[in-house]
Scaffold this motif. Structure first.
Motif, PDB file in Angstrom:
ATOM      1  N   ALA A  17       0.820  -1.224   0.000  1.00 17.01           N
ATOM      2  CA  ALA A  17       0.000   0.000   0.000  1.00 17.01           C
ATOM      3  C   ALA A  17       0.847   1.264   0.000  1.00 17.01           C
ATOM      4  CB  ALA A  17      -0.916   0.005   1.212  1.00 17.01           C
ATOM      5  N   ARG A  18       0.336   2.283  -0.654  1.00 17.77           N
ATOM      6  CA  ARG A  18       0.957   3.611  -0.613  1.00 17.77           C
ATOM      7  C   ARG A  18       0.025   4.612   0.077  1.00 17.77           C
ATOM      8  NH1 ARG A  18       5.289   4.142  -3.492  1.00 17.77           N
ATOM      9  NH2 ARG A  18       5.001   6.363  -3.853  1.00 17.77           N
ATOM     10  N   ARG A  19      -1.275   4.404  -0.072  1.00 17.89           N
ATOM     11  CA  ARG A  19      -2.228   5.354   0.541  1.00 17.89           C
ATOM     12  C   ARG A  19      -3.117   4.625   1.537  1.00 17.89           C
ATOM     13  NH1 ARG A  19      -1.857   6.780  -4.672  1.00 17.89           N
ATOM     14  NH2 ARG A  19      -3.616   5.448  -5.215  1.00 17.89           N
ATOM     15  N   VAL A  20      -2.997   5.053   2.779  1.00 15.56           N
ATOM     16  CA  VAL A  20      -3.684   4.362   3.879  1.00 15.56           C
ATOM     17  C   VAL A  20      -4.503   5.376   4.675  1.00 15.56           C
ATOM     18  CG1 VAL A  20      -3.305   3.039   6.009  1.00 15.56           C
ATOM     19  CG2 VAL A  20      -1.839   2.648   4.029  1.00 15.56           C
ATOM     20  N   VAL A  21      -5.701   4.958   5.070  1.00 12.37           N
ATOM     21  CA  VAL A  21      -6.533   5.800   5.939  1.00 12.37           C
ATOM     22  C   VAL A  21      -6.829   5.045   7.234  1.00 12.37           C
ATOM     23  CG1 VAL A  21      -8.869   6.737   6.243  1.00 12.37           C
ATOM     24  CG2 VAL A  21      -7.640   7.153   4.110  1.00 12.37           C
ATOM     25  N   PHE A  95       4.371   4.699   4.919  1.00 12.94           N
ATOM     26  CA  PHE A  95       3.544   4.922   3.731  1.00 12.94           C
ATOM     27  C   PHE A  95       3.722   6.361   3.246  1.00 12.94           C
ATOM     28  CE2 PHE A  95       1.382   1.924   6.567  1.00 12.94           C
ATOM     29  CZ  PHE A  95       1.397   0.799   5.744  1.00 12.94           C
ATOM     30  N   PRO A  96       3.728   6.561   1.931  1.00 16.36           N
ATOM     31  CA  PRO A  96       3.864   7.933   1.427  1.00 16.36           C
ATOM     32  C   PRO A  96       2.692   8.810   1.853  1.00 16.36           C
ATOM     33  CG  PRO A  96       4.042   6.331  -0.378  1.00 16.36           C
ATOM     34  CD  PRO A  96       3.682   5.558   0.850  1.00 16.36           C
ATOM     35  N   ALA A 178     -10.717   8.850   1.337  1.00 18.96           N
ATOM     36  CA  ALA A 178     -11.402   7.548   1.289  1.00 18.96           C
ATOM     37  C   ALA A 178     -11.439   7.008  -0.134  1.00 18.96           C
ATOM     38  CB  ALA A 178     -12.818   7.684   1.845  1.00 18.96           C
ATOM     39  N   GLU A 179     -11.679   7.899  -1.081  1.00 23.45           N
ATOM     40  CA  GLU A 179     -11.806   7.458  -2.475  1.00 23.45           C
ATOM     41  C   GLU A 179     -10.495   6.922  -3.036  1.00 23.45           C
ATOM     42  OE1 GLU A 179     -13.377  10.899  -4.424  1.00 23.45           O
ATOM     43  OE2 GLU A 179     -15.350  10.586  -3.537  1.00 23.45           O
ATOM     44  N   THR A 180      -9.373   7.415  -2.509  1.00 24.44           N
ATOM     45  CA  THR A 180      -8.083   7.005  -3.084  1.00 24.44           C
ATOM     46  C   THR A 180      -7.330   6.022  -2.182  1.00 24.44           C
ATOM     47  OG1 THR A 180      -7.080   8.975  -2.122  1.00 24.44           O
ATOM     48  CG2 THR A 180      -7.762   9.130  -4.421  1.00 24.44           C
ATOM     49  N   ALA A 181      -7.918   5.679  -1.035  1.00 21.69           N
ATOM     50  CA  ALA A 181      -7.211   4.782  -0.108  1.00 21.69           C
ATOM     51  C   ALA A 181      -7.095   3.378  -0.697  1.00 21.69           C
ATOM     52  CB  ALA A 181      -7.962   4.715   1.220  1.00 21.69           C
ATOM     53  N   GLU A 182      -5.943   2.762  -0.444  1.00 21.67           N
ATOM     54  CA  GLU A 182      -5.795   1.351  -0.816  1.00 21.67           C
ATOM     55  C   GLU A 182      -6.165   0.457   0.369  1.00 21.67           C
ATOM     56  OE1 GLU A 182      -2.081   1.774  -3.820  1.00 21.67           O
ATOM     57  OE2 GLU A 182      -2.061   2.722  -1.877  1.00 21.67           O
ATOM     58  N   ILE A 183      -5.902   0.961   1.564  1.00 21.20           N
ATOM     59  CA  ILE A 183      -6.354   0.263   2.777  1.00 21.20           C
ATOM     60  C   ILE A 183      -7.066   1.279   3.653  1.00 21.20           C
ATOM     61  CG2 ILE A 183      -5.696  -1.094   4.794  1.00 21.20           C
ATOM     62  CD1 ILE A 183      -3.417  -2.129   3.427  1.00 21.20           C
ATOM     63  N   PHE A 184      -8.208   0.896   4.139  1.00 24.17           N
ATOM     64  CA  PHE A 184      -9.001   1.787   4.990  1.00 24.17           C
ATOM     65  C   PHE A 184      -9.272   1.055   6.296  1.00 24.17           C
ATOM     66  CE2 PHE A 184     -12.609   3.895   6.763  1.00 24.17           C
ATOM     67  CZ  PHE A 184     -12.663   5.176   6.235  1.00 24.17           C
ATOM     68  N   PHE A 185      -8.773   1.610   7.398  1.00 27.64           N
ATOM     69  CA  PHE A 185      -9.016   1.042   8.724  1.00 27.64           C
ATOM     70  C   PHE A 185     -10.160   1.811   9.385  1.00 27.64           C
ATOM     71  CE2 PHE A 185      -4.631  -0.259   8.084  1.00 27.64           C
ATOM     72  CZ  PHE A 185      -4.497  -1.450   8.780  1.00 27.64           C
ATOM     73  N   ALA A 249      12.671  -8.126   7.410  1.00 26.87           N
ATOM     74  CA  ALA A 249      13.141  -9.444   6.976  1.00 26.87           C
ATOM     75  C   ALA A 249      13.118  -9.581   5.452  1.00 26.87           C
ATOM     76  CB  ALA A 249      12.261 -10.525   7.602  1.00 26.87           C
ATOM     77  N   ALA A 250      12.334  -8.701   4.779  1.00 25.09           N
ATOM     78  CA  ALA A 250      12.184  -8.835   3.320  1.00 25.09           C
ATOM     79  C   ALA A 250      13.499  -8.526   2.616  1.00 25.09           C
ATOM     80  CB  ALA A 250      11.108  -7.870   2.843  1.00 25.09           C
ATOM     81  N   PRO A 251      13.770  -9.144   1.435  1.00 27.77           N
ATOM     82  CA  PRO A 251      15.001  -8.841   0.699  1.00 27.77           C
ATOM     83  C   PRO A 251      15.069  -7.333   0.438  1.00 27.77           C
ATOM     84  CG  PRO A 251      13.720 -10.568  -0.423  1.00 27.77           C
ATOM     85  CD  PRO A 251      12.904 -10.083   0.727  1.00 27.77           C
ATOM     86  N   GLY A 252      16.189  -6.723   0.739  1.00 32.17           N
ATOM     87  CA  GLY A 252      16.316  -5.271   0.547  1.00 32.17           C
ATOM     88  C   GLY A 252      15.908  -4.491   1.781  1.00 32.17           C
ATOM     89  N   GLY A 253      15.338  -5.170   2.764  1.00 30.99           N
ATOM     90  CA  GLY A 253      14.979  -4.523   4.035  1.00 30.99           C
ATOM     91  C   GLY A 253      13.915  -3.462   3.869  1.00 30.99           C
ATOM     92  N   GLU A 254      13.929  -2.520   4.789  1.00 26.59           N
ATOM     93  CA  GLU A 254      12.900  -1.469   4.828  1.00 26.59           C
ATOM     94  C   GLU A 254      12.905  -0.639   3.546  1.00 26.59           C
ATOM     95  OE1 GLU A 254       9.897   0.614   6.375  1.00 26.59           O
ATOM     96  OE2 GLU A 254      10.965  -0.570   7.853  1.00 26.59           O
ATOM     97  N   LYS A 255      11.720  -0.474   2.959  1.00 22.55           N
ATOM     98  CA  LYS A 255      11.632   0.392   1.776  1.00 22.55           C
ATOM     99  C   LYS A 255      11.394   1.822   2.246  1.00 22.55           C
ATOM    100  CE  LYS A 255       8.937  -3.210  -0.347  1.00 22.55           C
ATOM    101  NZ  LYS A 255       7.553  -3.602  -0.437  1.00 22.55           N
ATOM    102  N   THR A 256      11.910   2.751   1.485  1.00 25.64           N
ATOM    103  CA  THR A 256      11.567   4.140   1.844  1.00 25.64           C
ATOM    104  C   THR A 256      10.318   4.526   1.075  1.00 25.64           C
ATOM    105  OG1 THR A 256      13.266   4.716   0.264  1.00 25.64           O
ATOM    106  CG2 THR A 256      13.761   5.162   2.576  1.00 25.64           C
ATOM    107  N   PRO A 257       9.398   5.233   1.743  1.00 25.72           N
ATOM    108  CA  PRO A 257       8.147   5.545   1.062  1.00 25.72           C
ATOM    109  C   PRO A 257       8.382   6.475  -0.144  1.00 25.72           C
ATOM    110  CG  PRO A 257       8.042   6.150   3.399  1.00 25.72           C
ATOM    111  CD  PRO A 257       9.436   5.695   3.113  1.00 25.72           C
TER     112      PRO A 257
END
Ligand code: OAD
Length: 257
Positions: A17-21, A95-96, A178-185, A249-257
């Motif tokens: 995800a890049r856009r989270v609410v 997340f960005p 809300a309209e652009t969220a990829e994950i909405f909590f 733990a993922a290959p490449g480690g932490e991604k930067t947003p």
């Protein structure tokens, strides 16, 4: 399911995800000691919203309404953010774009360090003029004559009451998020008060993955992709931890947003 009990579908979605609410209600602040409105110990079980949280109620008895808000303001100034608020603030770095949309007026997301917060129902620490809307920053003492604005209007708390419109720009920004969220909590809300209750439905219709965190099922639960039952102050820090350790733990480690 992973070892901590969170479904893989959720962790995988979070990873991409890049856009989270995070849309929150009174339940997120319950563990800080702020009472909720509905359910066990709820304020509206013993108080009448039409007396305390409506324009008519304020017009009928401003002193009573001020006493109640002063009481709540005192309480909210004494409480601290809890691990649920802090986890949401910490998720931001992964997340960005992370937006907090809250129905709460207690300012606890801000105090926990979240930076993009849309307060749908106002902020109890502010006062404004009923007529011209100008902010008024002096303390109100409900035991004395209530002050008036220079324009003659009554001073009121800067919160939204039943039957009132929500602040237009804030609401518009909330629908856009809300309209652009990829994950909405949806966290700690009974999901019955509009227009806040429409936001997760709008998000889901636009393809967001819908996650609900609550002590008990709500009208939203059948629509949610994942329902995490329990306390937000317990679930959200565990989810954060799980997500962060998976990223490291993922290959490449932490991604930067
Ligand atoms: P409610 O009081 O209606 O709902 C609180 C929700 O939080 C319930 O569904 C509880 O099950 C849940 N809950 C309680 N403790 C929890 C915890 N520790 N972890 C997770 N969930 C928990 O509160 P809201 O949905 O925020 O409006 O209420 C919406 C609006 O109604 C409020 O903003 C207020 C109120 O009248 C106005 O004053 C305009």
């Amino acid at each position: 399911m992973d070892m901590d009990g969170f479904p893989d579908s959720l962790i995988n979605r979070l990873d991409r995800a890049r856009r989270v609410v995070f849309a929150t209600g009174a339940g997120i602040s319950a563990e800080s000691g702020v009472p909720t409105f509905r359910g066990e110990g709820g304020i509206w079980n013993k108080m009448r919203p039409e007396e305390l949280a409506s324009v008519d109620g304020f017009m009928r008895n401003p002193q009573l309404v001020w006493e109640w808000y002063q009481h709540r303001r005192d309480l909210m100034s004494r409480v601290e953010p809890n691990p649920g608020h802090f986890a949401i603030a910490a998720f931001e770095q992964h997340f960005p774009e992370l937006t907090v949309i809250t129905q709460n007026i207690d300012g606890l997301h801000r105090r926990a360090g979240s930076s993009r917060i849309l307060e749908l129902h106002g902020d109890i620490s502010r006062n404004k003029c009923f007529d011209c809307g100008r902010l008024y920053d002096k303390e109100i003492n409900p035991d004395e004559d209530l002050p008036r604005c220079g324009c003659g209007g009554m001073i009121r708390p800067d919160v939204v009451w039943f039957g009132e419109m929500l602040p237009h720009d804030v609401l518009q920004a909330a629908f856009e998020a809300a309209e652009t969220a990829e994950i909405f909590f949806s966290v700690g809300t009974s999901a019955v008060v509009q227009p806040a209750a429409s936001l997760p439905l709008v998000a889901a219709r636009r393809g967001a993955f819908l996650v609900e965190v609550n002590l008990e099922p709500t009208p939203l639960t059948p629509v949610a992709d994942v329902f995490l039952q329990g306390k937000s102050g317990d679930i959200l820090p565990r989810l954060l931890k799980q997500f962060e350790s998976r990223r490291k733990a993922a290959p490449g480690g932490e991604k930067t947003p």
